[in-house]
Scaffold this motif. Structure first.
Motif, PDB file in Angstrom:
ATOM      1  N   PHE A 106      94.256 -10.120 -15.145  1.00  0.00           N
ATOM      2  CA  PHE A 106      93.400 -11.298 -15.012  1.00  0.00           C
ATOM      3  C   PHE A 106      93.759 -12.356 -16.062  1.00  0.00           C
ATOM      4  O   PHE A 106      93.850 -13.539 -15.748  1.00  0.00           O
ATOM      5  N   ASP A 107      93.964 -11.929 -17.307  1.00  0.00           N
ATOM      6  CA  ASP A 107      94.269 -12.877 -18.384  1.00  0.00           C
ATOM      7  C   ASP A 107      95.581 -13.613 -18.139  1.00  0.00           C
ATOM      8  O   ASP A 107      95.711 -14.782 -18.497  1.00  0.00           O
ATOM      9  N   LYS A 108      96.537 -12.953 -17.516  1.00  0.00           N
ATOM     10  CA  LYS A 108      97.829 -13.590 -17.228  1.00  0.00           C
ATOM     11  C   LYS A 108      97.707 -14.615 -16.111  1.00  0.00           C
ATOM     12  O   LYS A 108      98.301 -15.680 -16.179  1.00  0.00           O
ATOM     13  N   GLU A 109      96.971 -14.272 -15.044  1.00  0.00           N
ATOM     14  CA  GLU A 109      96.833 -15.152 -13.883  1.00  0.00           C
ATOM     15  C   GLU A 109      95.419 -15.071 -13.319  1.00  0.00           C
ATOM     16  O   GLU A 109      95.200 -14.473 -12.263  1.00  0.00           O
TER      17      GLU A 109
ATOM     18  N   SER B 103      94.050  -5.884  -6.203  1.00  0.00           N
ATOM     19  CA  SER B 103      95.077  -4.879  -5.985  1.00  0.00           C
ATOM     20  C   SER B 103      94.573  -3.541  -6.508  1.00  0.00           C
ATOM     21  O   SER B 103      93.626  -3.470  -7.266  1.00  0.00           O
ATOM     22  N   SER B 104      95.216  -2.478  -6.128  1.00  0.00           N
ATOM     23  CA  SER B 104      94.774  -1.163  -6.549  1.00  0.00           C
ATOM     24  C   SER B 104      95.415  -0.802  -7.883  1.00  0.00           C
ATOM     25  O   SER B 104      96.507  -0.271  -7.936  1.00  0.00           O
ATOM     26  N   CYS B 105      94.697  -1.081  -8.966  1.00  0.00           N
ATOM     27  CA  CYS B 105      95.227  -0.800 -10.285  1.00  0.00           C
ATOM     28  C   CYS B 105      94.889   0.606 -10.752  1.00  0.00           C
ATOM     29  O   CYS B 105      95.524   1.146 -11.612  1.00  0.00           O
ATOM     30  N   CYS B 106      93.806   1.132 -10.219  1.00  0.00           N
ATOM     31  CA  CYS B 106      93.226   2.335 -10.830  1.00  0.00           C
ATOM     32  C   CYS B 106      93.187   3.529  -9.897  1.00  0.00           C
ATOM     33  O   CYS B 106      92.486   4.490 -10.163  1.00  0.00           O
ATOM     34  N   GLY B 107      93.853   3.447  -8.816  1.00  0.00           N
ATOM     35  CA  GLY B 107      93.891   4.582  -7.898  1.00  0.00           C
ATOM     36  C   GLY B 107      92.799   4.596  -6.994  1.00  0.00           C
ATOM     37  O   GLY B 107      92.077   4.659  -6.297  1.00  0.00           O
TER      38      GLY B 107
ATOM     39  N   VAL C 182      78.765  -5.827 -12.106  1.00  0.00           N
ATOM     40  CA  VAL C 182      79.599  -6.877 -11.522  1.00  0.00           C
ATOM     41  C   VAL C 182      80.841  -6.199 -10.971  1.00  0.00           C
ATOM     42  O   VAL C 182      81.117  -5.045 -11.281  1.00  0.00           O
ATOM     43  N   LYS C 183      81.592  -6.924 -10.171  1.00  0.00           N
ATOM     44  CA  LYS C 183      82.846  -6.379  -9.655  1.00  0.00           C
ATOM     45  C   LYS C 183      84.003  -6.845 -10.525  1.00  0.00           C
ATOM     46  O   LYS C 183      84.099  -8.015 -10.875  1.00  0.00           O
ATOM     47  N   ASP C 184      84.873  -5.926 -10.844  1.00  0.00           N
ATOM     48  CA  ASP C 184      86.121  -6.248 -11.538  1.00  0.00           C
ATOM     49  C   ASP C 184      86.865  -7.212 -10.610  1.00  0.00           C
ATOM     50  O   ASP C 184      87.116  -6.885  -9.452  1.00  0.00           O
ATOM     51  N   PRO C 185      87.192  -8.424 -11.071  1.00  0.00           N
ATOM     52  CA  PRO C 185      87.821  -9.409 -10.187  1.00  0.00           C
ATOM     53  C   PRO C 185      89.243  -9.049  -9.758  1.00  0.00           C
ATOM     54  O   PRO C 185      89.785  -9.653  -8.849  1.00  0.00           O
ATOM     55  N   VAL C 186      89.831  -8.055 -10.403  1.00  0.00           N
ATOM     56  CA  VAL C 186      91.195  -7.666 -10.045  1.00  0.00           C
ATOM     57  C   VAL C 186      91.193  -6.572  -8.982  1.00  0.00           C
ATOM     58  O   VAL C 186      91.830  -6.699  -7.948  1.00  0.00           O
ATOM     59  N   CYS C 187      90.423  -5.506  -9.212  1.00  0.00           N
ATOM     60  CA  CYS C 187      90.473  -4.367  -8.286  1.00  0.00           C
ATOM     61  C   CYS C 187      89.205  -4.178  -7.466  1.00  0.00           C
ATOM     62  O   CYS C 187      89.201  -3.394  -6.525  1.00  0.00           O
ATOM     63  N   GLY C 188      88.125  -4.876  -7.832  1.00  0.00           N
ATOM     64  CA  GLY C 188      86.891  -4.777  -7.075  1.00  0.00           C
ATOM     65  C   GLY C 188      85.983  -3.633  -7.480  1.00  0.00           C
ATOM     66  O   GLY C 188      84.922  -3.442  -6.892  1.00  0.00           O
TER      67      GLY C 188
ATOM     68  N   ALA D 236      94.417  -2.649 -18.160  1.00  0.00           N
ATOM     69  CA  ALA D 236      95.417  -3.154 -17.206  1.00  0.00           C
ATOM     70  C   ALA D 236      94.832  -4.265 -16.337  1.00  0.00           C
ATOM     71  O   ALA D 236      95.472  -5.299 -16.116  1.00  0.00           O
ATOM     72  N   CYS D 237      93.606  -4.074 -15.841  1.00  0.00           N
ATOM     73  CA  CYS D 237      92.969  -5.107 -15.015  1.00  0.00           C
ATOM     74  C   CYS D 237      92.689  -6.354 -15.849  1.00  0.00           C
ATOM     75  O   CYS D 237      92.893  -7.474 -15.388  1.00  0.00           O
TER      76      CYS D 237
END
Length: 66
Positions: A52-55, A62-66, A16-22, A47-48
């Protein structure tokens, strides 16, 4: 097991795709997960997951992981 099932398994059909960073995440082995409205989400990092849990409505990619 049918040939199609073997192909899906080999191709990582649990991805699946991470809904935050893809980023692609294997939901079966993901270390970081959350459930929202009965759906399970997998994350590449803490971090991702925290983002997600916050909002959860803001799946920002967004690019969380470089």
């Amino acid at each position: 097991m049918a040939i199609l099932d073997l192909i899906k398994k080999a191709m990582g059909s649990g991805s699946v795709k991470d809904p935050v960073c893809g980023m692609s995440v294997d939901l079966a082995t993901a270390q970081f997960k959350s459930v929202r409205d009965g759906k399970e989400y997998g994350f590449c990092s803490q971090a991702c997951k925290d983002t997600f849990d916050k909002e959860p409505q803001k799946s920002t990619k967004s690019s969380c992981c470089g």
